[in-house]
Design an enzyme around this catalytic site. Sequence first.
Site, PDB file in Angstrom:
ATOM      1  N   TYR A 166       0.855  -1.174   0.000  1.00 47.01           N
ATOM      2  CA  TYR A 166       0.000   0.000   0.000  1.00 47.01           C
ATOM      3  C   TYR A 166       0.897   1.232   0.000  1.00 47.01           C
ATOM      4  O   TYR A 166       1.839   1.319   0.798  1.00 47.01           O
ATOM      5  CB  TYR A 166      -0.825   0.069   1.274  1.00 47.01           C
ATOM      6  CG  TYR A 166      -2.207  -0.525   1.253  1.00 47.01           C
ATOM      7  CD1 TYR A 166      -3.034  -0.452   0.146  1.00 47.01           C
ATOM      8  CD2 TYR A 166      -2.706  -1.136   2.405  1.00 47.01           C
ATOM      9  CE1 TYR A 166      -4.308  -0.984   0.173  1.00 47.01           C
ATOM     10  CE2 TYR A 166      -3.985  -1.673   2.440  1.00 47.01           C
ATOM     11  CZ  TYR A 166      -4.784  -1.596   1.320  1.00 47.01           C
ATOM     12  OH  TYR A 166      -6.047  -2.121   1.345  1.00 47.01           O
TER      13      TYR A 166
ATOM     14  N   ASN B  87      -9.558   1.082  -3.449  1.00 49.53           N
ATOM     15  CA  ASN B  87      -9.446  -0.008  -2.481  1.00 49.53           C
ATOM     16  C   ASN B  87     -10.776  -0.246  -1.786  1.00 49.53           C
ATOM     17  O   ASN B  87     -11.406   0.702  -1.292  1.00 49.53           O
ATOM     18  CB  ASN B  87      -8.388   0.331  -1.421  1.00 49.53           C
ATOM     19  CG  ASN B  87      -8.157  -0.816  -0.461  1.00 49.53           C
ATOM     20  OD1 ASN B  87      -7.659  -1.858  -0.865  1.00 49.53           O
ATOM     21  ND2 ASN B  87      -8.526  -0.638   0.791  1.00 49.53           N
ATOM     22  N   GLU B  88     -11.205  -1.506  -1.789  1.00 49.56           N
ATOM     23  CA  GLU B  88     -12.423  -1.896  -1.066  1.00 49.56           C
ATOM     24  C   GLU B  88     -13.582  -0.944  -1.395  1.00 49.56           C
ATOM     25  O   GLU B  88     -14.296  -0.478  -0.513  1.00 49.56           O
ATOM     26  CB  GLU B  88     -12.153  -1.933   0.435  1.00 49.56           C
ATOM     27  CG  GLU B  88     -11.090  -2.954   0.828  1.00 49.56           C
ATOM     28  CD  GLU B  88     -10.743  -2.922   2.301  1.00 49.56           C
ATOM     29  OE1 GLU B  88     -11.445  -2.231   3.065  1.00 49.56           O
ATOM     30  OE2 GLU B  88      -9.758  -3.574   2.691  1.00 49.56           O
TER      31      GLU B  88
ATOM     32  N   GLU C  22      -6.894  -9.510  -1.091  1.00 49.28           N
ATOM     33  CA  GLU C  22      -6.590  -9.250   0.315  1.00 49.28           C
ATOM     34  C   GLU C  22      -7.294 -10.316   1.136  1.00 49.28           C
ATOM     35  O   GLU C  22      -8.523 -10.344   1.221  1.00 49.28           O
ATOM     36  CB  GLU C  22      -7.035  -7.851   0.724  1.00 49.28           C
ATOM     37  CG  GLU C  22      -6.536  -7.413   2.079  1.00 49.28           C
ATOM     38  CD  GLU C  22      -6.844  -5.946   2.377  1.00 49.28           C
ATOM     39  OE1 GLU C  22      -7.292  -5.684   3.506  1.00 49.28           O
ATOM     40  OE2 GLU C  22      -6.656  -5.099   1.479  1.00 49.28           O
TER      41      GLU C  22
ATOM     42  N   TYR D  55      -0.348  -7.053  13.984  1.00 48.61           N
ATOM     43  CA  TYR D  55      -1.360  -7.741  13.186  1.00 48.61           C
ATOM     44  C   TYR D  55      -1.299  -9.260  13.330  1.00 48.61           C
ATOM     45  O   TYR D  55      -1.847  -9.987  12.494  1.00 48.61           O
ATOM     46  CB  TYR D  55      -1.259  -7.354  11.697  1.00 48.61           C
ATOM     47  CG  TYR D  55      -2.621  -7.242  11.054  1.00 48.61           C
ATOM     48  CD1 TYR D  55      -3.342  -6.063  11.112  1.00 48.61           C
ATOM     49  CD2 TYR D  55      -3.213  -8.333  10.444  1.00 48.61           C
ATOM     50  CE1 TYR D  55      -4.609  -5.965  10.563  1.00 48.61           C
ATOM     51  CE2 TYR D  55      -4.485  -8.242   9.899  1.00 48.61           C
ATOM     52  CZ  TYR D  55      -5.172  -7.060   9.953  1.00 48.61           C
ATOM     53  OH  TYR D  55      -6.429  -6.977   9.422  1.00 48.61           O
TER      54      TYR D  55
END
Length: 1001
Positions: free
Chosen positions: A86, A191-192, A305, A370
């Site tokens: 990203y 994105n999304e 993703e 994460y």
Amino acid sequence: MKALAGLLLASQLLLPFVYGSEKQWPLKNDGETDLVQWDHYSMTIDGERLFVWSGEMHYWRIPVPELWVDILQKIKAAGFNTVSFYSHWGFHSASNGTLDFETGAHNITSLFEICHDIGLYILFRPGPYINAETTAGGFPPWVTTGEYGTLRNDDSRYTAAWTPYFEAVSKIVAEHQITKGGNVAFYQIENEYGQQWTNISARTPNETAIAYMELLEASANSSGIEVPTLHNNPNLNTRSWSTDYDVDNVGGDTWLYGLDHYPSCWSCDLSECTGTNGVVPDFTLFDYYTNFQTTAPTMPSFLVEFQGGAYNPWTGPVGGCTSNTGPDWVNVFYRHNIGQKVTAQNIYMIFGGTNWGGLAFPTVGTSYDYSAPIAENRLLGDKYSETKLMSYFIRAAKDLNMVERGANGTNLTTNADVFTQVLYNVEKDTRFYQTVHANSTLQTVVSFKQKMTTSVGPLLVPQYAPDIVLNGRQSKILVSDFAAGSQNIIYSTAEVLTVSIIDFKTVIVLWVPTGESGEFYLEGINHGSVTECKGCSNTGFYPADKGIITKFTQAEGMTVFEYENGMTVLVLDRSFAYKMWQPVLTNDPHVPLDKTILVLGPYLVRTASTSNDTLAITGDYNGTTTIEIFAPSVKQVTFNGEIVIVKPTDHNSIIGTLSSSDVTVASLQASLPALTAWKVKDSLPERFAEYNDSGAAWVNADHNTTLHPVPPATYPVLFADEYGFHTGPLLWRGRFAGNASGVFLNIIGGKGSGWSAWLNGVFLGSSYGNTTLSQSNQTLEFPVNSTAKENVLFIIQDHMGKDETAGALDPRGILNATLLGASHFTSWKLAGKAGGQANIDPIRGPLAEGGLTAERLGWHLPGFDDSNWKSSSSIQLSGPGVKFYRTMVPLDMPSGHDISLAFELSPPTRSKIRVQLYVNGYQFGKSVPYIGNQIEFPVFPGILDYLGNNTIGLSIWTQDNSGGEVGIEMKVLGIYKSGFDVGFDGAYLRPGWTVDRSKYV
């Protein structure tokens, strides 16, 4: 969706085409290049089919360019062939009209160079919006004021805002595309953003969204992007931007359709997922196959993703939730995806990094570990190793790249509690059998025999070994007619780890969980022998019609089977499989198997190369380590440049010992300085009425109109964005004359934010923070009525970052400030980051600091003179306020080692304080114990000078009359002898204090 059998079987009825041969699925490309092509089966890159196996890392979350090679080498070593980045508009653009792709971590050129050198294709994802649990979803804060409209549309104001950034990043990426000799193979648009349809089933177009996507694609193309564009739809329902689904060609489609999915909760606090994934039982599996065949049947099934872990919010547990998506999660979900005919997958995240300097949006703390395979502290654990097992299998299973789904259900084994998904190669006999509990949420032990279709006919296997076992939450991919170089494996009930072709001879590596059994049937072979038996038992050889069947049971260790044609089969238990590496002797991301070697033993093998009969390996290890190598004949072996004395074994390998280091975690920990010699100074003089706020730090907050979609209840507008302050603590001073008995305040700072207020230097109260509320309101009574003279109401407010999606437009500041009584405010002033967006640290960037006195005056920076400050051996305040503590920490880390260091804070649980940690000018930690649990803050080499003095700062803001305290110590998290040098010169990353800071008093 626990019981998949019925659903998946029924889904086959939805398929719009009859499968059977490649001719029905011609290769397609974007018309710009045929170096990247695709069909219904998989991607073809540079003329060869590839299972795209990618991991996500964010370079801006590890702001040390010298460390990028470390992370990328670890990604490559884990068997990945692609990496995803990203890009962060807000990181590169501090203000409208400014762009930085040159200084420090803003210069991304080395990312492309490293990937090319080590052999990783690149999926680049520039936004403009990225989400990513980062402030404003990656938007620069200056675009969230309302001045540019509601964003993510074709509004000309918003278009004018994103165009300079998007053109600049596209032009940089274009120079490193595969068409220019680089490694960028895919370019994501937005994105999304699943907004193509106002009615999905009716395919009713959303013209605004379509126009926006077309503007972005046109900009990318005009800036030189030639590789295929793609998009990741945010869920299974939106079906946006696929040329297959867009039967009326309404527009906006990218060349490749992709899916974005998190089958488990993406947060360590499961309550954050209530209403979505949080309501399904843990380890619930989803049907992706139907979605892909309905939405994009002519394309590869691409999970652009896919969940790789979970972020840790303020309310999450200490250390995150590594067990929620641990090795067993990796084992089940990644194999399930293969069973769903997925042939391209990007794991989010492979390395998370940190939310240093306020990168996080309000619900996320400083860590962005994460629960990723590569931890925030750069260390590797079992999750990394389990991921590596999957990676190496994908690397070896070339026939996975052209498969269809065959039969699936609970009737394909001898146990109805086992569900099998079968894949078959459309050109060969190869089959893959992905097995899992029929109810994937269960943790029971089941055993079974698998029904297989093979080139020798239908078989029920194993035939001689004990039954196959699924022990708890586990999946296995078994194979039949598997091509291992020139050798055909007619079947195997042990999983294939990988295959190497060494000196024209095949080495097959199989693995089983520790203590389990397996068998394999090799075609064209008549005789085998056991030449190494560590942990093996119950071995046996059984002649068969077309070869020989070998059985075994494997405890901890490795068994070596050799056969008369010179072929070797290594059988490892899981613990030894974790220690097996397959370094590559080429930078070809396709990884020809005859360009690989096998190395068993070290903690990490980074690289391998051969030259003049020398095999040079680089990597990491801890303690005396046995290393065994399967490689072409060489006369000398070096590890990190040191000669390793090796001797041959009787099974075509060489073995040696890596010497131990005298430095251990314990010895290094003992050498670290205690953090007890502090200098301290008050950092909140602004609370006193006599404080002079006429200086350069302060601006008049006097706007009486705003374009923010959320208007204030009182005026003037007290939104920090209006005045160019977008990060960190904000300081407000409101003046009034005359009597008032109190004040009503409604303050918005994001979830978890807090504030404190004083009248003429007298403490009034605080809001401590609530992780479910973005704003808080209180009526504060003045301890005595204000006087006829001028009064000053002072408020310090914590800025927790901007929300994501539409919430990015929510302001930060004061929504309502109403005096109780006849008085009213006559003026307001605001201080934030020194100089606001017009004065950005060229290295640390726009998110590095806020408006505390210590930050404005640069007390957190190296080189500031604190010689006239008071000394203190502890960090504490006796009442409400803010103090700043500084100390110098000299380090002299041993050379030849990779070392991970962290600071650990120990505030009292639920104490009403807010603490920020600064390391050489970087805010690298934030502790709010009233709402959060993070206490450990890893700091990267380069931010820390491992061979010099380091300026450590702590601001402690106490929010009630009881005051507060915090302990702090340095910790060694890991140390390994390494080929990666953390003693690099990073001085340029630590610019020091300059006298111009003095004006922001």
